[in-house]
Structures are given as structure tokens and as C-alpha cells.
Design a protein around this motif. Structure first.
Motif, short mmCIF file in Angstrom:
data_model
loop_
_atom_site.label_atom_id
_atom_site.label_comp_id
_atom_site.label_asym_id
_atom_site.label_seq_id
_atom_site.Cartn_x
_atom_site.Cartn_y
_atom_site.Cartn_z
N LEU A 314 0.83 -1.20 0.00
CA LEU A 314 0.00 0.00 0.00
C LEU A 314 0.88 1.25 0.00
O LEU A 314 1.77 1.40 0.83
N SER A 317 -0.38 6.34 -3.81
CA SER A 317 -0.93 6.39 -5.17
C SER A 317 -1.99 5.32 -5.42
O SER A 317 -2.66 5.35 -6.46
N ASP A 318 -2.16 4.38 -4.51
CA ASP A 318 -3.11 3.29 -4.71
C ASP A 318 -4.55 3.77 -4.64
O ASP A 318 -4.86 4.76 -3.96
N THR A 320 -6.98 1.82 -3.45
CA THR A 320 -7.67 0.83 -2.60
C THR A 320 -7.90 1.30 -1.16
O THR A 320 -8.36 0.52 -0.33
N GLY A 348 5.96 5.18 -2.63
CA GLY A 348 5.85 3.82 -3.16
C GLY A 348 7.14 3.32 -3.75
O GLY A 348 8.21 3.44 -3.15
N THR A 360 1.30 7.62 3.76
CA THR A 360 0.59 6.36 3.51
C THR A 360 -0.33 6.02 4.67
O THR A 360 -1.53 5.72 4.49
N SER A 596 -6.21 -7.35 -1.58
CA SER A 596 -4.96 -7.91 -1.08
C SER A 596 -5.05 -9.39 -1.33
O SER A 596 -6.16 -9.95 -1.44
#
Length: 607
Positions: A314, A317-318, A320, A348, A360, A596
């Protein structure tokens, strides 16, 4: 588990000409006449004609592969011999789009090659091919040989013979016994047109348009429709990978427990990513099983809920974060403490020396609050750049989230990436010298791997020691379908050393306070029955709480048709005596649309 290249679909069975190191080199005559496919395949895994040129081998084209770097076609003899050990099919590698069509009767002149997908160092079995072919079409529109049915009655219960000690444990030179061993049965069908019917999905469709089914519906069946891997002697012989010769866009999006109803038919191939694979020219119809994501119960006011969750690289930029937040709030019911694995740094995989991960973590905390969860606080220790393994530039680490309305964190300054926390005894109680801190970070066991994160928490006046782990991955281990049996699990050497270090640290806590509440949790990258777990549990210091579940529910990960335990929560004797409840919350591993590849775990206890 090992990551897989996005280019793998295009290189499922890259031809032998791609590298001499990938081929089995045998001394043999230079030429052979009047040879048929079953002669080429022979009665062992290595062709008696390997390295030889064969002339005018007859057969019917059963399927063509027109994409990627493994282009070619499958040739099958329409006049089989009477030996069940000799396959009647073989792959003909053309390198470019083949000029033949299904149903063509052809003769092939070329060189027999044993290609090892992944290279000889992988330990994989080889695929018998005819390379550099000259193809002559004799006639067209012929019927394709009827597929051989693969089902629970035709696949033996024993998986494989033990390898020949005189050949470093290889099974390559052993005579095939397809009535006794599953791998021998599959090898005896290599390259042939085969069929499975009404097969249940046991690993969901992945990003490479492949899934796994079982042809043995009741073999170690999980409660939710998968197949549980419960020991090193429980390889689950009914597992079979399914790919397609058609468009990836048309491949079914299947979850565990779904079914490919009707028949799925095509040649039986062997590749680097799973071994024996039915490459379907005709797929069954997807029949949904209705599997839903699980939700654990909320902890009571007197219960402490502790979770572990691998959020799979994670970074800010994700896309999710909202889904992970929903998983934590809705499905995990906002545990009091969450150990997160694979939190990447603030940019990342960009490899520029950045190690901080506050962006993050804050983004996830904000998403959890927006989803109706608590405003978590957090603690972690940033790693030294590039020293903890994982995706290059990502600097993955473990992070503690905790709900400050329910628990408090005991901060003791002085921790850093290379500073070891220790244990002291104060007024009869154990305490950490540094909190949060890392366990023995200079130990060679943690080379290029995540160092454990230890911290002290207080719940209702009781101290709980929590150790967050992410052990060395299984990357580089030989596959279950390897030519070496039993396969070599080289990666566990480092995990054993890591488990020894964690076990020693827990023993230090228990030596200072016999009744201390200690939890060691995280992505252990090893099974509950493994040597790694036995070392962690050594001398009764810990016990893996997932073993409190029925065997059919012991899994956190689904890999190549095997549902297995990689994520664990281990508890000290005081917690085990005091009572607890464990839940493996299945929200990811069984689904094609996972956020995941790991399922989170939750432990509820009363310290």
C-alpha cells in the motif's frame, strides 16, 4: 509469496531456443526415423529422443497457440499405443504464428527438446517439445482425438514418488506409474487433449486469466468451497490449473466455490507458474456459487481485539484506501489494535531514498474515519533505505494502528531502524527498553527482510506486548510439481532463523514476567504445521491460535489451488489459559476482485 511478472501470459512455455540453460542436455544420436509421438514421450519424464532430429512424425492438430512467445500447436497421434505411461500428444514450437489449423493431419520433422520452464535452476520438470519444425499438411478437417477424461476416478490419491537418491532426488528418470501417482498420471497425458467436467473452482481467477479447479470434489474441502493444504503430505492431487486459448477478456471471473459447468477441454500443458495446466480450447460455463465476504463479530467492552492484515504494498498512489478502510471497519469491526504489513513509503516504488510512510498511514487512517471507524493513532519505525526487502524502492514495513479510545501505547524513546529493543524487569513486571522498537535488527536473520516491530499496549490497566512480523517470503522454493521430490524449501532456512530470534525475545519477556500477555502476529509466510511455526512455539513460549479453528477453516491465503496458512497470531500461555476467540476473516483470498492476496486475522481476548 513470490510476485509474478505481468508478462507471464505471453511467456507461459517459452521455447527451448530461448536459452540453453533451460534445456535438459543429453548425449544422443543425431537422427531418428519412423518415430511416433508416444515414442518421443517415452515412459519417463525425459524423452529417449531428447536432442535428436525426428522425421515425419504423424498426428492430428488438436489446438494452436497464436499469441505470446510460445507460439505453436499441439500434435496428437490418432493411433495410440497400448501403454498408459506414454503420452500421445506433444507441443510443436513454431516461434511464429502456426500455419496449421485444428483438425489438420500433418507430419512434423524437427528436434526433440526438453524445455524446463523457469530454467534448470528452478528445479521444475521439463516439457517435451519438437522445435525448429518442418510441417507438412496431409489432409484437413479431420476429427480431433476424443479428450481423455480427468476426474476423481482417474487421478490417484498419492501425489508423487520420492525422487531417486542417485539423481539428487529427481523423479525424471523414474518409470511413470500413472495408476499410482497423480503427477505420473498428468505426465502421461502431457500434450494430449483432455477434459474436466463440472469442476469446482478452488482458486479464483487472477490477473493473468487463470484459475484452479479440483477434479476431486471432497478432497480436503474447506467450508467455503476451496481445498485446504493441511500438511506437507497433503498436496491435493485433484488440483488443476485452467487457462484459455481464447481472448483474456472472455475468461470467466470466478471466485472460490464457483463451478465450470459442462466440459472444459484442451491440451494438457506444463508451465512455470503451476505445472500441469489445461489450456482450454473450450471452457465450461461459469456457474456462480454465491460466495460472500465474511464479517467477524465486534469485540465486547471487556475484550481486546487484535488483528493482522497484509495490505499488499500500500502506498499513497493506490486506489484501494477506501476498500481497505471498509474492510477494517465493516468486516473486521474496527479492532483495537491492527498490525499492518506491507505499508510502503510515501512515494511507493520510486527509489529515491524516501523511507517515511506518514502519508501512507495517514491516508489510511483518514479513510477509516470516513468509513465510520475510529480515529486510529499509529506507531512504527522507518527502515534503512533498501534494507528490508520487498518491492525495490517501496521500503515496506509493519505499522501498528490502535484506537486511543480503547487502548494506550506505552512510548519509550530511543528506537530506530538499527537499535534493538530489549526486556527489563521493573517491580516484578516485564517492560521493553524501547517502544516501539525493533527486535535484534543487526541479526543476519533479517538480511534483506523486515525486522519485527515490538510495542507495549495497555488495555483496562493490563499491559499487552505485541510483536508485528513479516518473515522472509517463499520466493525461490521449488514447486510442488518440481522434478525433485520432495521439493526443496530453501527459503525456510532464513525463516527458521527469524523464528528463533522472535522466540528468544518472547522468552526474555516471559523470563521477566511468567504470566505476561504476549502476541506475535503478522505475515509469517509459513504454515501452521511448518518448522517455522514449531520454532516460534518452541518450549511453549507461543502457540499459533489459528489451530483453534477446525481444519477446514485454517487458511489465510489461496495459492495454486491450495488454501493455506501464511498469516498467524501466536499467543503466550497466559492468553491461551485465559480464553480467546480466533477468526480468519475471508474477504480477499477467495475472490477474483481482491484488494490484497491475504485474509486478515482477528484475535479477541480478555487480558
Amino acid at each position: 509469496m513470490p510476485s509474478r511478472s505481468s508478462a507471464r501470459l505471453a511467456a507461459l512455455t517459452v521455447a527451448a531456443v530461448c536459452g540453453a540453460a533451460s534445456a535438459v542436455v543429453l548425449t544422443s544420436p543425431a537422427h531418428a526415423d519412423a518415430v511416433r509421438v508416444h515414442d518421443i514421450q517415452g515412459t519417463t519424464r525425459i524423452s529417449p529422443y531428447a536432442g535428436q532430429k525426428v522425421t515425419d512424425v504423424p498426428g492430428i492438430v488438436t489446438a494452436t497457440r497464436t499469441y505470446g512467445s510460445s507460439r505453436g500447436f499441439w500434435l496428437q497421434d490418432a493411433a495410440p499405443d497400448a501403454d498408459p505411461a506414454t503420452s500421445e500428444g506433444v507441443f510443436v514450437f513454431t516461434s511464429s504464428t502456426p500455419k496449421v489449423a485444428v483438425g489438420d493431419a500433418v507430419t512434423v520433422t524437427g528436434t526433440v527438446t526438453e524445455y524446463v520452464p523457469g530454467g534448470a535452476s528452478s528445479g521444475n520438470q521439463s516439457l517435451t517439445e519438437i522445435t525448429k519444425p518442418q510441417v507438412t499438411t496431409v489432409s484437413t478437417g479431420n476429427p480431433v482425438p476424443a479428450p481423455v477424461v480427468i476426474d476423481e476416478d482417474t487421478v490417484p490419491d498419492a501425489y508423487t514418488p520420492e525422487g531417486d537418491p542417485a539423481a539428487a532426488g529427481s523423479i525424471n528418470g523414474l518409470a511413470l506409474d500413472p495408476s499410482a501417482y497423480a503427477l505420473d498420471r498428468y505426465e502421461s497425458l502431457e500434450g494430449m487433449n483432455v477434459q474436466v467436467a463440472d469442476a469446482r473452482v478452488v482458486t479464483a481467477t487472477d490477473a493473468h486469466s487463470e484459475l484452479w479447479v479440483t477434479v476431486k470434489p471432497w478432497e480436503h474441502r474447506s467450508r467455503r468451497g476451496g481445498t485446504v493444504y493441511g500438511s506437507y503430505d497433503s498436496q491435493n492431487t485433484g488440483r488443476l490449473q485452467i487457462q484459455s486459448l481464447g481472448s483474456a477478456a472472455d475468461f470467466p471471473k470466478a471466485d472460490v466455490g464457483d463451478r465450470l459447468s459442462g466440459t472444459t477441454t484442451g491440451p494438457l500443458d506444463f508451465n512455470q507458474y503451476g505445472g500441469y495446466t489445461l489450456v482450454a480450447s473450450g471452457l465450461g460455463t461459469l456457474e456462480k456459487g454465491g460466495l460472500e465476504r465474511e464479517t467477524t463479530r465486534a469485540q465486547s467492552g471487556r475484550e481486546l481485539a487484535v488483528a493482522t492484515y497484509n495490505v499488499e504494498n500500500l502506498d499513497p498512489s493506490d486506489a484501494t484506501f477506501e476498500q481497505h478502510a471498509a474492510a477494517i471497519v465493516r468486516h473486521l469491526k474496527s479492532p483495537d489494535i491492527v498490525s499492518l504489513e506491507e505499508i510502503q513509503d510515501n512515494n511507493g516504488a520510486k527509489n529515491d531514498g524516501t523511507v517515511a510512510a506518514d502519508r501512507t498511514v495517514t491516508k489510511l487512517i483518514d479513510a477509516i474515519a470516513a468509513a465510520g471507524g475510529p480515529v486510529y493513532d499509529w506507531r512504527s519505525v522507518d527502515p534503512v533505505d533498501g534494507q528490508d526487502g520487498g518491492e525495490p524502492g517501496g521500503n515496506i514495513r509493519q505499522v501498528f494502528l490502535f484506537n486511543p479510545e480503547r487502548v494506550s501505547f506505552t512510548d519509550r524513546p530511543g528506537g530506530g531502524p538499527t537499535t534493538a529493543t530489549g526486556v527489563t524487569k521493573v517491580r516484578g513486571k516485564a517492560r521493553l527498553t524501547v517502544s516501539p522498537g525493533r527486535i535484534d535488527p543487526a541479526n543476519a536473520a533479517w538480511s534483506n527482510s523486515r525486522k519485527p516491530l515490538a510495542g507495549e499496549f495497555v488495555f483496562r490497566g493490563k499491559t499487552v506486548f505485541v510483536i508485528a512480523n513479516h518473515f522472509n517470503s517463499k520466493g525461490g522454493d521449488q514447486a510442488l510439481t518440481a522434478q525433485y521430490q520432495p521439493p526443496v524449501r530453501g527459503s525456510e532456512i532464513q525463516r527458521h532463523a527469524q523464528a528463533t530470534a522472535v522466540n528468544a525475545f518472547v522468552k526474555d519477556i516471559l523470563a521477566a514476567q511468567k504470566n505476561a500477555d504476549v502476541i506475535a502476529l503478522g505475515d509469517m509466510n509459513d504454515f501452521e504445521f511448518s518448522g517455522t511455526t514449531k520454532i516460534l512455539e518452541g518450549d511453549g513460549a507461543l502457540w499459533s491460535a489459528i489451530k483453534s479453528l477446525p481444519r477446514s477453516e485454517r487458511y489465510t491465503y489461496d495459492y495454486q489451488g491450495n488454501q493455506q496458512v501464511l498469516d498467524q497470531i501466536l499467543i503466550s500461555p497466559a492468553i491461551r489459559r485465559g480464553g480467546f476467540e480466533y477468526d480468519s476473516v475471508h474477504i480477499n483470498a477467495e475472490f477474483h476482485d481482491q484488494i490484497s492476496d491475504h485474509d486478515p486475522q482477528v484475535l479477541r481476548l480478555r487480558p
